[in-house]
Design a protein around this motif. Structure first.
Motif, short mmCIF file in Angstrom:
data_model
loop_
_atom_site.label_atom_id
_atom_site.label_comp_id
_atom_site.label_asym_id
_atom_site.label_seq_id
_atom_site.Cartn_x
_atom_site.Cartn_y
_atom_site.Cartn_z
N TRP A 124 1.03 -1.09 0.13
CA TRP A 124 -0.29 -0.01 0.04
C TRP A 124 0.93 1.47 -0.03
O TRP A 124 1.95 1.31 0.73
N GLN A 173 2.21 -2.39 -8.41
CA GLN A 173 1.01 -3.11 -8.50
C GLN A 173 0.11 -3.07 -7.42
O GLN A 173 -0.95 -3.88 -7.15
N ASP A 175 -2.06 -0.99 -3.84
CA ASP A 175 -3.21 0.08 -3.75
C ASP A 175 -2.42 1.30 -3.55
O ASP A 175 -1.45 1.54 -2.74
N HIS A 203 -3.46 -1.86 -8.28
CA HIS A 203 -4.62 -2.73 -7.95
C HIS A 203 -5.82 -1.92 -7.74
O HIS A 203 -6.87 -2.14 -8.26
N SER A 204 -5.58 -0.61 -7.02
CA SER A 204 -6.57 0.18 -7.02
C SER A 204 -5.84 1.91 -6.67
O SER A 204 -4.82 1.82 -6.37
N LEU A 205 -6.53 2.91 -7.01
CA LEU A 205 -6.09 4.09 -7.08
C LEU A 205 -7.18 5.17 -6.49
O LEU A 205 -8.09 5.05 -7.13
N THR A 206 -7.03 5.80 -5.49
CA THR A 206 -7.87 6.81 -5.03
C THR A 206 -7.48 8.14 -5.10
O THR A 206 -6.09 8.35 -4.28
N TRP A 233 -8.61 5.40 4.70
CA TRP A 233 -7.99 4.67 3.66
C TRP A 233 -7.27 3.44 4.23
O TRP A 233 -7.38 2.55 3.70
N GLU A 236 -9.64 1.08 5.26
CA GLU A 236 -10.59 0.15 4.33
C GLU A 236 -9.29 -0.62 3.67
O GLU A 236 -9.70 -1.91 3.49
N MET A 237 -8.21 -0.13 3.28
CA MET A 237 -7.42 -0.89 2.52
C MET A 237 -6.48 -2.01 3.30
O MET A 237 -6.38 -2.99 2.90
#
Length: 242
Positions: A124, A173, A175, A203-206, A233, A236-237
């Motif tokens: 992360w 790769q 979050d 994997h995810s982008l906020t 965040w 959650e992550m």
């Protein structure tokens, strides 16, 4: 959490069972402060996140706090060595799960954080107002860089093929949380856009903008907004993955 099957003897027979076993380690979260900052700016957030069940490490980059005397000589490469050493200290903590490492970086620290992902596994990555520097600055004294040249560079569209930090982002790769300040006079929107665009395999982008905030989060309302965003965040992550 993982599960282990077990066969339980009872009388002259047996029954099947399953142990639900917590992981032996907890997430490790490394904080990297910005240029002219110190770990003091991260301690409050680190303490709050630690209450969620994480091991957090804050530290002072060389050229700051007790080693401020060397600020005009220290290079980004030396500060990356600091970050790697701090990462290793955190990963070797007996409570930390080495597969659950996060980095929270601000400004210059966020720049270093992206490059650190090229040398150590990171799951992360949180970047607040990530700064950007020319590759040729890597071995130059950070405190002596031309501010006007930096401003010009940060207002340019730059691809991962042209910058080591953005190249690291393109390979990442995990979050990502990217945070911009609405009224940032040091890291313009173009720089943030370069970072966001570079995360091609994340994997995810906020991506969030803190309304009314300057680069340093001078106002308490801005600091509180960032803290709430970061902690939410992480919850959650990082904790959600446990």
């Amino acid at each position: 959490m993982h599960c282990d099957s077990i066969c339980i003897s009872v009388d002259d027979d047996h029954i099947d069972g399953t142990f639900a076993v917590p992981r032996t380690g907890v997430p490790g979260i490394l904080f990297l402060h910005g240029w002219t900052g110190s770990q003091q700016s991260d301690l409050k957030r680190a303490r709050e996140i630690a209450t969620l069940g994480c091991v957090c490490l804050t530290f002072d980059l060389r050229g700051h706090a007790a080693t401020e005397a060397m600020r005009m000589q220290v290079t980004p490469r030396q500060n990356l060595h600091d970050a790697v050493a701090a990462y290793d200290a955190l990963a070797n903590h007996p409570m930390v799960d080495k597969s659950a490492m996060a980095i929270v970086g601000s400004s210059y620290g966020a720049y270093l954080a992206t490059i650190l992902t090229s040398f150590r596994p990171v799951r992360w990555l949180s970047l607040r107002v990530p700064a950007l520097y020319r590759d040729e600055h890597w071995v130059l004294a950070k405190g002596q860089l031309d501010r006007m040249d930096l401003t010009s560079y940060r207002n340019s569209e730059i691809s991962p093929e042209e910058n080591r930090a953005l190249a690291a982002c393109a390979r990442f790769q995990g979050d990502v949380l990217a945070v911009e300040s609405e009224f940032d006079d040091l890291v313009p929107h173009t720089t943030i856009a370069n970072y966001v665009a570079a995360f091609r395999q994340a994997h995810s982008l906020t991506y969030r903008v803190i309304a009314g905030a300057d680069h340093a989060l001078s106002e308490k309302a801005a600091r509180d907004a960032y803290s709430a965003l970061l902690v939410g965040w992480i919850r959650e992550m990082v904790l959600g993955a446990r």
